[in-house]
Every structure is written in C-alpha cells, then in structure tokens.
Design an enzyme around this catalytic site. Structure first.
Site, PDB file in Angstrom:
ATOM      1  CB  SER A   1      26.285  42.384  34.860  1.00 58.13           C
ATOM      2  OG  SER A   1      26.989  42.894  33.816  1.00 58.13           O
TER       3      SER A   1
ATOM      4  CG  HIS B   1      25.767  40.411  39.924  1.00 56.28           C
ATOM      5  ND1 HIS B   1      25.645  41.724  40.039  1.00 56.28           N
ATOM      6  CD2 HIS B   1      26.855  40.795  38.668  1.00 56.28           C
ATOM      7  CE1 HIS B   1      25.969  42.446  39.581  1.00 56.28           C
ATOM      8  NE2 HIS B   1      27.680  42.017  38.134  1.00 56.28           N
TER       9      HIS B   1
ATOM     10  CD  GLU C   1      21.898  43.085  42.691  1.00 56.92           C
ATOM     11  OE1 GLU C   1      23.291  42.527  41.506  1.00 56.92           O
ATOM     12  OE2 GLU C   1      22.335  44.446  42.876  1.00 56.92           O
TER      13      GLU C   1
ATOM     14  CG  ASN D   1      26.058  46.694  36.896  1.00 54.16           C
ATOM     15  OD1 ASN D   1      26.903  47.753  37.914  1.00 54.16           O
ATOM     16  ND2 ASN D   1      25.991  45.025  36.762  1.00 54.16           N
TER      17      ASN D   1
HETATM   18  C1  CAA Z   1      29.780  45.222  36.680  1.00 55.04           C
HETATM   19  C2  CAA Z   1      29.461  44.435  37.725  1.00 55.04           C
HETATM   20  O1  CAA Z   1      28.472  43.636  36.959  1.00 55.04           O
HETATM   21  C3  CAA Z   1      29.434  44.527  39.123  1.00 55.04           C
HETATM   22  C4  CAA Z   1      30.857  44.914  39.441  1.00 55.04           C
HETATM   23  O2  CAA Z   1      31.992  44.070  39.689  1.00 55.04           O
HETATM   24  S1  CAA Z   1      31.166  46.933  39.495  1.00 55.04           S
HETATM   25  C5  CAA Z   1      32.864  46.799  40.070  1.00 55.04           C
HETATM   26  C6  CAA Z   1      32.619  46.131  41.397  1.00 55.04           C
HETATM   27  N1  CAA Z   1      34.077  46.527  41.891  1.00 55.04           N
HETATM   28  C7  CAA Z   1      34.938  47.498  42.761  1.00 55.04           C
HETATM   29  O3  CAA Z   1      34.091  48.896  42.270  1.00 55.04           O
HETATM   30  C8  CAA Z   1      36.364  47.902  42.894  1.00 55.04           C
HETATM   31  C9  CAA Z   1      36.895  49.126  43.234  1.00 55.04           C
HETATM   32  N2  CAA Z   1      38.487  48.869  43.746  1.00 55.04           N
HETATM   33  C10 CAA Z   1      38.247  48.801  44.442  1.00 55.04           C
HETATM   34  O4  CAA Z   1      37.570  48.047  45.495  1.00 55.04           O
HETATM   35  C11 CAA Z   1      40.471  48.608  45.154  1.00 55.04           C
HETATM   36  O5  CAA Z   1      40.393  49.367  43.812  1.00 55.04           O
HETATM   37  C12 CAA Z   1      40.519  47.349  44.152  1.00 55.04           C
HETATM   38  C13 CAA Z   1      40.171  46.685  45.220  1.00 55.04           C
HETATM   39  C14 CAA Z   1      40.161  46.347  43.246  1.00 55.04           C
HETATM   40  C15 CAA Z   1      42.477  47.248  44.701  1.00 55.04           C
HETATM   41  O6  CAA Z   1      42.629  47.858  45.655  1.00 55.04           O
HETATM   42  P1  CAA Z   1      43.889  49.070  45.744  1.00 55.04           P
HETATM   43  O7  CAA Z   1      43.515  49.054  47.138  1.00 55.04           O
HETATM   44  O8  CAA Z   1      43.296  50.189  44.691  1.00 55.04           O
HETATM   45  O9  CAA Z   1      45.198  47.813  44.970  1.00 55.04           O
HETATM   46  P2  CAA Z   1      45.986  46.916  45.531  1.00 55.04           P
HETATM   47  O10 CAA Z   1      46.560  47.110  47.190  1.00 55.04           O
HETATM   48  O11 CAA Z   1      47.190  46.595  44.610  1.00 55.04           O
HETATM   49  O12 CAA Z   1      45.273  45.554  46.236  1.00 55.04           O
HETATM   50  C16 CAA Z   1      44.204  44.655  47.584  1.00 55.04           C
HETATM   51  C17 CAA Z   1      44.178  43.812  47.710  1.00 55.04           C
HETATM   52  O13 CAA Z   1      43.403  42.878  45.994  1.00 55.04           O
HETATM   53  C18 CAA Z   1      43.707  42.476  45.401  1.00 55.04           C
HETATM   54  N3  CAA Z   1      43.453  42.619  43.533  1.00 55.04           N
HETATM   55  C19 CAA Z   1      44.023  44.149  43.584  1.00 55.04           C
HETATM   56  N4  CAA Z   1      42.879  43.185  42.051  1.00 55.04           N
HETATM   57  C20 CAA Z   1      43.343  42.579  42.396  1.00 55.04           C
HETATM   58  C21 CAA Z   1      42.940  41.326  40.844  1.00 55.04           C
HETATM   59  N5  CAA Z   1      41.903  41.695  39.705  1.00 55.04           N
HETATM   60  N6  CAA Z   1      42.796  39.805  41.244  1.00 55.04           N
HETATM   61  C22 CAA Z   1      42.756  39.515  42.403  1.00 55.04           C
HETATM   62  N7  CAA Z   1      42.993  40.137  43.917  1.00 55.04           N
HETATM   63  C23 CAA Z   1      43.667  41.594  43.207  1.00 55.04           C
HETATM   64  C24 CAA Z   1      45.634  42.830  45.415  1.00 55.04           C
HETATM   65  O14 CAA Z   1      46.279  41.655  45.395  1.00 55.04           O
HETATM   66  C25 CAA Z   1      45.485  43.044  47.204  1.00 55.04           C
HETATM   67  O15 CAA Z   1      45.498  41.762  48.028  1.00 55.04           O
HETATM   68  P3  CAA Z   1      45.979  41.696  49.855  1.00 55.04           P
HETATM   69  O16 CAA Z   1      45.404  42.463  49.972  1.00 55.04           O
HETATM   70  O17 CAA Z   1      45.476  40.413  50.052  1.00 55.04           O
HETATM   71  O18 CAA Z   1      47.461  42.234  49.655  1.00 55.04           O
HETATM   72  N1  NDP Z   2      33.505  42.742  34.040  1.00 57.01           N
HETATM   73  C1  NDP Z   2      32.707  42.857  34.947  1.00 57.01           C
HETATM   74  O1  NDP Z   2      32.934  44.211  36.083  1.00 57.01           O
HETATM   75  C2  NDP Z   2      31.215  42.463  35.947  1.00 57.01           C
HETATM   76  C3  NDP Z   2      31.235  41.960  34.673  1.00 57.01           C
HETATM   77  N2  NDP Z   2      29.862  40.642  35.227  1.00 57.01           N
HETATM   78  C4  NDP Z   2      29.115  40.331  33.866  1.00 57.01           C
HETATM   79  O2  NDP Z   2      30.547  38.637  33.428  1.00 57.01           O
HETATM   80  C5  NDP Z   2      30.086  38.623  32.293  1.00 57.01           C
HETATM   81  C6  NDP Z   2      32.064  38.416  32.046  1.00 57.01           C
HETATM   82  O3  NDP Z   2      32.089  39.405  31.938  1.00 57.01           O
HETATM   83  P1  NDP Z   2      33.718  39.347  31.791  1.00 57.01           P
HETATM   84  O4  NDP Z   2      33.910  38.313  32.101  1.00 57.01           O
HETATM   85  O5  NDP Z   2      34.290  40.769  32.400  1.00 57.01           O
HETATM   86  O6  NDP Z   2      34.300  40.087  30.340  1.00 57.01           O
HETATM   87  P2  NDP Z   2      35.180  38.681  29.710  1.00 57.01           P
HETATM   88  O7  NDP Z   2      34.961  39.674  27.713  1.00 57.01           O
HETATM   89  O8  NDP Z   2      36.218  39.022  30.229  1.00 57.01           O
HETATM   90  O9  NDP Z   2      34.837  37.559  29.050  1.00 57.01           O
HETATM   91  C7  NDP Z   2      33.614  36.658  29.043  1.00 57.01           C
HETATM   92  C8  NDP Z   2      34.725  35.963  28.170  1.00 57.01           C
HETATM   93  O10 NDP Z   2      33.298  34.743  27.281  1.00 57.01           O
HETATM   94  C9  NDP Z   2      33.583  34.161  26.627  1.00 57.01           C
HETATM   95  N3  NDP Z   2      32.325  33.156  25.662  1.00 57.01           N
HETATM   96  C10 NDP Z   2      31.715  34.502  24.972  1.00 57.01           C
HETATM   97  N4  NDP Z   2      30.791  33.022  24.631  1.00 57.01           N
HETATM   98  C11 NDP Z   2      31.094  32.596  25.171  1.00 57.01           C
HETATM   99  C12 NDP Z   2      29.847  30.889  24.807  1.00 57.01           C
HETATM  100  N5  NDP Z   2      29.458  30.655  23.945  1.00 57.01           N
HETATM  101  N6  NDP Z   2      30.325  29.867  25.677  1.00 57.01           N
HETATM  102  C13 NDP Z   2      31.886  29.904  26.508  1.00 57.01           C
HETATM  103  N7  NDP Z   2      32.774  31.153  26.591  1.00 57.01           N
HETATM  104  C14 NDP Z   2      32.151  32.681  26.133  1.00 57.01           C
HETATM  105  C15 NDP Z   2      34.334  35.232  25.980  1.00 57.01           C
HETATM  106  O11 NDP Z   2      35.166  34.787  24.971  1.00 57.01           O
HETATM  107  P3  NDP Z   2      35.838  35.471  24.054  1.00 57.01           P
HETATM  108  O12 NDP Z   2      36.527  36.220  23.694  1.00 57.01           O
HETATM  109  O13 NDP Z   2      36.178  34.865  22.833  1.00 57.01           O
HETATM  110  O14 NDP Z   2      34.483  36.304  23.542  1.00 57.01           O
HETATM  111  C16 NDP Z   2      35.419  35.432  27.143  1.00 57.01           C
HETATM  112  O15 NDP Z   2      36.446  34.931  27.048  1.00 57.01           O
HETATM  113  C17 NDP Z   2      29.071  39.517  31.596  1.00 57.01           C
HETATM  114  O16 NDP Z   2      28.005  38.510  31.580  1.00 57.01           O
HETATM  115  C18 NDP Z   2      29.056  40.516  32.610  1.00 57.01           C
HETATM  116  O17 NDP Z   2      28.132  41.614  33.184  1.00 57.01           O
HETATM  117  C19 NDP Z   2      29.784  40.789  36.153  1.00 57.01           C
HETATM  118  C20 NDP Z   2      30.002  42.185  37.062  1.00 57.01           C
HETATM  119  C21 NDP Z   2      30.873  42.052  37.346  1.00 57.01           C
END
Ligand code: CAA
Ligand code: NDP
Length: 283
Positions: A119, A140, A152, A190
């Site tokens: 990320s 991503h 991305e 991010n």
């Molecule tokens: C950190 C990084 O590197 C990058 C990132 O990912 S940053 C994070 C980006 N994501 C966001 O910003 C998510 C923001 N949140 C949302 O968009 C919404 O809250 C959400 C989609 C997660 C849930 O939506 P909601 O309307 O509040 O809840 P809900 O009605 O339960 O869910 C909507 C749909 O998503 C599905 N869903 C929700 N959570 C889910 C999950 N964890 N896995 C799979 N499906 C999921 C539900 O089943 C539902 O599907 P249907 O419409 O087909 O029935």
């Molecule tokens: N969380 C988010 O919203 C997002 C996360 N990402 C990126 O995705 C990646 C994973 O994040 P996320 O899924 O949230 O993290 P989690 O902690 O849910 O999962 C990471 C998994 O990888 C395993 N792992 C660690 N080291 C190794 C290895 N050497 N070989 C194989 N498996 C390994 C971990 O095992 P163990 O539990 O033993 O450590 C764990 O099961 C990160 O790089 C994160 O930045 C990208 C987009 C969104």
C-alpha cells in the site's frame, strides 16, 4: 502474455480477497501463507463471501463450487514455479517483501511477473531485490477487494511497458478498473487517504471530540461511507502505521509524522477489526 495461473502470497484480509476475485475470473489460484491455519482462515473467508452470494441468488451453487475448485492451498513458496504471475500480499514490511521477492526471483521461470499489493512501499526498491526489475510492478487492490472497483497500478522505475499492459489487462478481467500511477511514497491513494486518517487520530488524541463524534462528522458531513477511525480499524492499525512511516521517511517531512496514539495502539496489539480491538471493540 497469457496468464492462466496466479499465486497469491499472504492469505490475510487482502490476500484472501485477491485470491477470491482471481478465482471468480476463472484463473487457477495458488493461495500461499506461512502456515496451513492462515491459508485455511483465508479460504474460510472466501467460502463465507461466496456462500452469501449464493444465498442472495447472485451465484449458483455450481458456480461457487467451480470458483472454490480454482483455489489451491499452499504453504510452500516453491509452488510459485508453476504460475505465470505472483501477487504478493504479505505484511507491509520492506524486509519481508524484499526477502520474498528475492526468493521468488531465484525459483520462478523468466517469464513470470512479480506484483506487490503493497500500500505504500517503493516498487523500485522491491524490484531492485530481483534480477528482473522490468517484470516487477505494483498491483494495489482496495479493501474489501470483492467490493472495491479500483486497482492502482504502480510502475517501478524499470517496469516494462508490456508488463504494465499485461497487468492492466488482467485487472480488467477481474472486473476492476485500473488506474496508472508512478512510484512515489504512498502512491496516490495512501498519500491522500492516510494523512486524513492520521489527522483524525490526532483529533482524538488532542481531545477535540470523541471517536464517535469524529466518525459522525466525516460520515454525515462529508458523505464518507465509514468514519476515518472506523476505516483505520478496518484497514488495520499496523498497516496504517507502516504507511505513515513510509510517507514520513520517504518525503522527510514532519507533516507525515504518525500520531503517538496510533503507535501506542499498535504496540498494545490493538490492530483494529482483525484483532477484535482498535479504536472500537469488535465481537
Ligand atoms: C489501505 C490501502 O492501501 C488501500 C485501501 O484499501 S483503503 C480502504 C478503501 N476502502 C474503503 O474506503 C471502504 C469504505 N467503506 C465502504 O465502502 C463501505 O462501508 C463497505 C463497502 C465496506 C460496506 O458497505 P456498507 O453499505 O456499509 O455495508 P453492507 O451493506 O454490509 O455491504 C455492502 C456490500 O459490500 C459487501 N461487503 C461488505 N464488506 C465486505 C467484505 N469485507 N468482504 C466482501 N464483501 C463485503 C456486502 O456483502 C454487500 O454486498 P451486496 O451489496 O452485494 O449485498
Ligand atoms: N488492509 C488494507 O486495507 C490494505 C492492505 N494492503 C496491503 O496488503 C498487504 C497485506 O495486508 P493485509 O491483508 O491487510 O494484512 P494481514 O495482516 O491481514 O495479512 C497478511 C498475511 O500475510 C502473511 N505473511 C506474513 N509474512 C509472510 C510471508 N513471508 N510469506 C507468506 N505470508 C506471509 C501473514 O501471516 P502472519 O499472520 O503470520 O503474519 C498474514 O496472514 C500489506 O502490504 C498491506 O499494506 C493493500 C491495500 C489495502
């Protein structure tokens, strides 16, 4: 390039989601993690997601069975020798990622593309751990992967055009929308999202408002689907901290300093939804 078989490394929340969408698109998917229990946990999440789709009559049981059959569990990284593309989704840590990429580079055939779901970490640096930097790229996905449309795609300094094109094409077959960006800390997503979340944590830390109030302001006032503190719990506070550290170090600018409260929670093991406690408590 014709990609048929994909390995996903890391069966956590992102790896499981990526494996699910790849299996649904008809790819054969090797889901790899360090221990069988982690692979099983990832497969259980996929099973639950697909079962929900069957209950809602969006999928037939037969389709679900086909998708599940596309998934191959693995705890051995050498299974990568049989795939055309590896998507790494292990923990957000440069040392771990470069170790995985170096090992993959040594064992997989020359044509194999190595993608990272990182990320924020520099793709160019991950690529430099291999002897095929032109075949290393950022792919991503957003969380939750089955729901979010964006992928991305990050070009490292040496990423070849045909590798970019292959990954863009594969992204479309997953029913996702690719957006091309260059390799800078946090990329686009991010660099913009995480300082907002970090600022929300500072707002809590400084006692400006309760966590509920902060989330309500952003949900009701800005139409965000989740408040920033709920979203931080959802992403994982460890991942949020790693991303802020990458921004801080990468830009050398104090405006990206992680909030001490974020550090404290991570040190306490309060990593958010995945551990049952973060800013909120989860059943
Ligand atoms: C950190 C990084 O590197 C990058 C990132 O990912 S940053 C994070 C980006 N994501 C966001 O910003 C998510 C923001 N949140 C949302 O968009 C919404 O809250 C959400 C989609 C997660 C849930 O939506 P909601 O309307 O509040 O809840 P809900 O009605 O339960 O869910 C909507 C749909 O998503 C599905 N869903 C929700 N959570 C889910 C999950 N964890 N896995 C799979 N499906 C999921 C539900 O089943 C539902 O599907 P249907 O419409 O087909 O029935
Ligand atoms: N969380 C988010 O919203 C997002 C996360 N990402 C990126 O995705 C990646 C994973 O994040 P996320 O899924 O949230 O993290 P989690 O902690 O849910 O999962 C990471 C998994 O990888 C395993 N792992 C660690 N080291 C190794 C290895 N050497 N070989 C194989 N498996 C390994 C971990 O095992 P163990 O539990 O033993 O450590 C764990 O099961 C990160 O790089 C994160 O930045 C990208 C987009 C969104």
């Amino acid at each position: 390039m014709n990609v048929k078989k994909i390995m996903v490394i890391g069966a956590g929340q992102m790896g499981a989601g990526i494996a699910q969408v790849c299996a649904q698109a008809g790819y054969s998917v090797v889901l790899n993690d360090l221990k069988q229990e982690f692979v099983d946990r990832g497969l259980a999440v996929i099973n639950k997601n697909l079962s929900r789709q069957v209950e809602k009559a969006r999928l037939t049981q037969q389709q679900m069975d086909e998708f599940i059959n596309n998934l191959i569990p693995s705890t051995n990284i050498t299974d990568a020798t049989e795939v055309d593309l590896v998507i790494e989704a292990a923990v957000e840590n440069m040392e771990i990622k470069t170790k995985i990429f170096k090992q993959l580079d040594e064992i997989v055939p020359d044509h194999v593309i190595l993608a990272s779901n990182t990320s924020s970490l520099p793709i160019t640096e991950i690529a430099a751990a291999t002897n095929r930097p032109e075949k290393v790229i950022g792919m991503h996905f957003m969380n939750p992967v089955p729901v979010m449309k964006l992928v991305e795609i990050i070009r490292g300094l040496a990423t070849a055009d045909e590798v970019y094109q292959t990954i863009e094409d594969i992204t479309k077959t997953l029913n996702k929308i690719p957006v091309e960006v260059n390799d800078f800390p946090g990329f686009v997503s991010n660099r913009i999202l995480m300082p907002m979340i970090n600022e929300a944590i500072f707002t809590l830390y400084e006692g400006v408002a309760t966590k509920e109030a902060i989330d309500e302001v952003m949900k009701l006032g800005m139409n965000h689907p989740m408040g920033p503190l709920t979203l931080a719990d959802f992403i994982g506070l460890d991942t949020c901290l790693y991303i802020m550290e990458t921004l801080h170090e990468g830009f050398g600018d104090d405006k990206y300093r992680p909030c001490p409260l974020l550090r404290k929670y991570v040190k306490a093991g309060w990593l958010g939804k995945k551990t049952g406690r973060g800013f909120y408590v989860y059943e």
